[in-house]
Design a protein around this motif. Structure first.
Motif, PDB file in Angstrom:
ATOM      1  N   GLN A  18       0.864  -1.081   0.246  1.00  0.00           N
ATOM      2  CA  GLN A  18      -0.078  -0.128  -0.048  1.00  0.00           C
ATOM      3  C   GLN A  18       0.729   1.616  -0.058  1.00  0.00           C
ATOM      4  OE1 GLN A  18      -3.037   0.318  -0.199  1.00  0.00           O
ATOM      5  NE2 GLN A  18      -2.869  -2.275  -0.730  1.00  0.00           N
ATOM      6  N   ALA A  19       2.043   1.411   0.874  1.00  0.00           N
ATOM      7  CA  ALA A  19       2.867   2.641   0.604  1.00  0.00           C
ATOM      8  C   ALA A  19       3.693   2.746  -0.847  1.00  0.00           C
ATOM      9  CB  ALA A  19       4.131   2.143   2.109  1.00  0.00           C
ATOM     10  N   ASN A  20       3.784   1.395  -1.038  1.00  0.00           N
ATOM     11  CA  ASN A  20       4.606   1.978  -2.565  1.00  0.00           C
ATOM     12  C   ASN A  20       3.164   2.183  -2.980  1.00  0.00           C
ATOM     13  OD1 ASN A  20       6.875   0.415  -2.712  1.00  0.00           O
ATOM     14  ND2 ASN A  20       6.201  -1.092  -2.504  1.00  0.00           N
ATOM     15  N   VAL A  21       2.068   1.589  -3.295  1.00  0.00           N
ATOM     16  CA  VAL A  21       0.736   2.399  -4.268  1.00  0.00           C
ATOM     17  C   VAL A  21       0.848   3.493  -3.820  1.00  0.00           C
ATOM     18  CG1 VAL A  21      -1.567   1.890  -4.577  1.00  0.00           C
ATOM     19  CG2 VAL A  21      -0.285   0.223  -4.829  1.00  0.00           C
ATOM     20  N   GLU A  22       0.946   4.594  -2.882  1.00  0.00           N
ATOM     21  CA  GLU A  22       0.684   6.309  -2.728  1.00  0.00           C
ATOM     22  C   GLU A  22       1.644   7.059  -3.198  1.00  0.00           C
ATOM     23  OE1 GLU A  22      -1.604   7.309  -1.097  1.00  0.00           O
ATOM     24  OE2 GLU A  22      -3.020   5.666  -0.323  1.00  0.00           O
ATOM     25  N   ASN A  23       3.057   6.162  -3.806  1.00  0.00           N
ATOM     26  CA  ASN A  23       4.202   6.959  -4.316  1.00  0.00           C
ATOM     27  C   ASN A  23       3.541   6.724  -6.071  1.00  0.00           C
ATOM     28  OD1 ASN A  23       5.598   6.675  -2.445  1.00  0.00           O
ATOM     29  ND2 ASN A  23       7.032   4.827  -2.369  1.00  0.00           N
ATOM     30  N   TYR A  25       0.568   6.650  -7.030  1.00  0.00           N
ATOM     31  CA  TYR A  25      -0.490   8.171  -6.747  1.00  0.00           C
ATOM     32  C   TYR A  25       0.309   9.488  -7.309  1.00  0.00           C
ATOM     33  CZ  TYR A  25      -4.863   4.567  -5.438  1.00  0.00           C
ATOM     34  OH  TYR A  25      -4.577   3.834  -5.087  1.00  0.00           O
ATOM     35  N   GLU A  26       1.414   9.321  -6.670  1.00  0.00           N
ATOM     36  CA  GLU A  26       2.260  10.825  -6.609  1.00  0.00           C
ATOM     37  C   GLU A  26       2.552  11.164  -8.076  1.00  0.00           C
ATOM     38  OE1 GLU A  26       4.720  11.031  -3.559  1.00  0.00           O
ATOM     39  OE2 GLU A  26       3.055  11.412  -2.107  1.00  0.00           O
ATOM     40  N   GLU A  29       0.469  11.929 -10.539  1.00  0.00           N
ATOM     41  CA  GLU A  29      -0.314  13.269 -10.737  1.00  0.00           C
ATOM     42  C   GLU A  29       0.459  14.201 -11.197  1.00  0.00           C
ATOM     43  OE1 GLU A  29      -1.394  12.909  -5.973  1.00  0.00           O
ATOM     44  OE2 GLU A  29      -3.593  12.744  -6.546  1.00  0.00           O
ATOM     45  N   LYS A  37     -11.684   6.633  -9.553  1.00  0.00           N
ATOM     46  CA  LYS A  37     -11.312   5.625  -9.088  1.00  0.00           C
ATOM     47  C   LYS A  37     -12.930   4.426  -8.973  1.00  0.00           C
ATOM     48  CE  LYS A  37     -11.273   7.589  -4.555  1.00  0.00           C
ATOM     49  NZ  LYS A  37     -11.798   8.315  -3.503  1.00  0.00           N
TER      50      LYS A  37
END
Length: 266
Positions: A18-23, A25-26, A29, A37
């Motif tokens: 999940q932490a890697n997925v947040e990266n 996303y950034e 963007e 979604k």
């Protein structure tokens, strides 16, 4: 990729990624991609995980024909469907910045059970005995009765699926530029009484394979569509043919199908 700006990220909800997925996303963007979604609103669908996650992403989004699928590996190694490593952001950025990007098309197969239930497979369809007993299937190629199979079951694979379950039973690895399907036997019984071809065989994309299950107590077979089980009782007939649906993925430099095969097996 300039006309594709809506990205949907598919994950298997594993806590360690999940932490890697947040990266991701950034990163998306930062390069003016819109994260959505709802996969129906996406024209780029990204699976994060392994090949199993990619197969699930394709199935859960209904084999979209107007979307580009991309796989990002979280295991540290690339695979047949994962062209990017989650830690190699430079490679992702290079792909994002390209105004025009080549697209690779993978064939799929369409399976119909008892003229009622239909579905698609990107890797393979498998049918196996549901009990500890040999399985009997009358095999037809188009209208020709080809053989009566007796054994544990059969695998019908796409060219890309030829490197998966099919390969583990000594099936051939097939170039996905060939529109075809491959049929491989699982522990066929061959003696003076029962006889099958005893090897895998490849059918043109214009052929239809028909499997008629002999109802001798084994009428609740175990069937698999890619990496999902399918539960249908009293199966009598299964029809398999090449579908007109193809899965579009990013085609990267020095990452052809055969380079993937070499990387994975040699």
């Amino acid at each position: 990729m300039s006309n594709r700006r809506n990205i949907y990220f598919f994950t298997l909800q594993e806590e360690n990624i999940q932490a890697n997925v947040e990266n991701l996303y950034e990163l998306a963007e930062r390069y003016d991609f819109n994260i959505v979604k709802n996969p129906d609103q996406a024209n780029i669908i990204v699976s994060v995980g392994d090949d199993g996650a990619f197969l699930q992403a394709v199935r859960k989004t209904d084999f979209r024909q107007d979307a580009l699928y991309t796989g990002i590996s979280t295991s540290g190694t690339l695979s047949m469907y994962c062209d990017f490593d989650i830690d190699d952001t430079l490679k992702m950025v290079e792909a994002m910045k390209k105004e025009q990007i080549e697209v690779r098309k993978y064939p799929t197969i369409e399976v119909t059970v008892d003229n009622q239930t239909s579905f698609h497979c990107l890797n393979e369809f498998s049918i196996r005995s549901g009990i500890i007993k040999t399985f009997v299937i009358d095999v037809f190629i188009d209208k020709l009765h080809f053989e009566t199979f007796r054994g544990d079951g059969m695998i019908i694979a796409t060219p890309t699926g030829s490197t998966a379950y099919n390969k583990s039973v000594n099936g051939s690895v097939v170039d996905p530029m060939l529109p075809c399907l491959q049929v491989s036997e699982l522990a066929s019984l061959n003696n003076n009484q029962y006889r099958t071809l005893g090897s895998s065989f490849i059918l043109s994309g214009n052929r239809k394979l028909i499997l008629e299950v002999v109802q001798d107590g084994n009428n609740y077979p175990s069937m698999g569509m890619d990496n999902e089980a399918l539960g249908i009782q009293h199966v009598k007939k299964v029809e398999v043919q090449l579908s007109d649906k193809v899965i579009k993925t990013v085609k990267l430099k020095d990452n052809s199908f055969w380079e993937k095969v070499k990387r994975s097996f040699l």
